[in-house]
Scaffold this motif. Sequence first.
Motif, PDB file in Angstrom:
ATOM      1  N   LEU A  38       0.883  -1.163   0.000  1.00 49.42           N
ATOM      2  CA  LEU A  38       0.000   0.000   0.000  1.00 49.42           C
ATOM      3  C   LEU A  38       0.918   1.210   0.000  1.00 49.42           C
ATOM      4  O   LEU A  38       1.549   1.516   1.009  1.00 49.42           O
ATOM      5  N   ILE A  39       1.028   1.865  -1.149  1.00 50.53           N
ATOM      6  CA  ILE A  39       1.992   2.956  -1.270  1.00 50.53           C
ATOM      7  C   ILE A  39       1.316   4.232  -1.748  1.00 50.53           C
ATOM      8  O   ILE A  39       0.208   4.211  -2.270  1.00 50.53           O
ATOM      9  N   PHE A  40       2.032   5.336  -1.584  1.00 51.44           N
ATOM     10  CA  PHE A  40       1.563   6.610  -2.108  1.00 51.44           C
ATOM     11  C   PHE A  40       2.755   7.357  -2.681  1.00 51.44           C
ATOM     12  O   PHE A  40       3.906   7.090  -2.325  1.00 51.44           O
ATOM     13  N   LYS A  41       2.465   8.268  -3.579  1.00 50.32           N
ATOM     14  CA  LYS A  41       3.505   9.089  -4.200  1.00 50.32           C
ATOM     15  C   LYS A  41       2.989  10.514  -4.291  1.00 50.32           C
ATOM     16  O   LYS A  41       1.834  10.741  -4.649  1.00 50.32           O
ATOM     17  N   GLY A 154      -5.490   1.709  -7.913  1.00 46.96           N
ATOM     18  CA  GLY A 154      -4.975   2.972  -7.424  1.00 46.96           C
ATOM     19  C   GLY A 154      -5.944   4.095  -7.701  1.00 46.96           C
ATOM     20  O   GLY A 154      -6.945   3.924  -8.400  1.00 46.96           O
ATOM     21  N   SER A 155      -5.636   5.224  -7.134  1.00 50.42           N
ATOM     22  CA  SER A 155      -6.478   6.400  -7.286  1.00 50.42           C
ATOM     23  C   SER A 155      -5.652   7.613  -6.900  1.00 50.42           C
ATOM     24  O   SER A 155      -4.468   7.492  -6.568  1.00 50.42           O
ATOM     25  N   THR A 156      -6.277   8.776  -6.952  1.00 51.99           N
ATOM     26  CA  THR A 156      -5.636   9.994  -6.465  1.00 51.99           C
ATOM     27  C   THR A 156      -6.513  10.618  -5.388  1.00 51.99           C
ATOM     28  O   THR A 156      -7.724  10.433  -5.378  1.00 51.99           O
ATOM     29  N   VAL A 179      -2.174   7.094  -5.088  1.00 49.76           N
ATOM     30  CA  VAL A 179      -2.174   5.924  -4.219  1.00 49.76           C
ATOM     31  C   VAL A 179      -2.220   4.665  -5.088  1.00 49.76           C
ATOM     32  O   VAL A 179      -3.001   4.597  -6.035  1.00 49.76           O
ATOM     33  N   GLU A 180      -1.376   3.711  -4.759  1.00 48.67           N
ATOM     34  CA  GLU A 180      -1.335   2.442  -5.492  1.00 48.67           C
ATOM     35  C   GLU A 180      -1.316   1.287  -4.495  1.00 48.67           C
ATOM     36  O   GLU A 180      -0.741   1.403  -3.423  1.00 48.67           O
ATOM     37  N   PHE A 181      -1.941   0.171  -4.892  1.00 48.13           N
ATOM     38  CA  PHE A 181      -1.925  -0.986  -4.018  1.00 48.13           C
ATOM     39  C   PHE A 181      -1.823  -2.268  -4.839  1.00 48.13           C
ATOM     40  O   PHE A 181      -2.206  -2.322  -5.991  1.00 48.13           O
TER      41      PHE A 181
END
Length: 188
Positions: A38-41, A154-156, A179-181
């Motif tokens: 579960l990551i974010f950028k 994922g989404s924003t 956001v990506e998972f």
Amino acid sequence: MNKLIAGAVAFAVLAAPSLAATSANAAEWAVDHGASKLIFKVRQGDKLISGSFGKWDAKIDMDPEAPETATIEVTVDTSSVATDDGQMGQTLTGEAWLATGKFAKATFSSDEVVPTGEGTYDAVGTLTIKDIAVPMTLPFMLKVDGDKAEAKGGSTLERQDYKIGSEIDDATLDGTVKVEFDVVASKK
């Protein structure tokens, strides 16, 4: 910070419905946290900062034959946020950001999963961070192989929606967080 939490919640939420969609009846799935991400950028100036949440849990009840009746509840421990930028990682737990001392958890709740194509879905629900609830739709892809499932999506998120880092303008830290998972689970 907000994007990190939202990203983690989104990831957990998306992964959970995907895993649950593998049986003809409502099923419980055990998330393999070691194999899941579960990551974010978020962009800070000319630098892309990546982060993740180390602690989260998901409760999923979903019948793939009737995904619109699904219920999903994802809870993220906001203090488990970490980034590839040590200074930002420490900042995110602070009062102006995630305020983890006051708001220890972020949640995503959904009572509707909508098929959007072959193996693709939208989880329609609400993301709550710092007691601020905002409607959210999370798209994901689901691949099921026997008792194993993998959900990717994922989404924003807009950090200002949750008053995260509100004093920081978008030129310094982008207002949109990606956001990506990738969630891997086994049928219980």
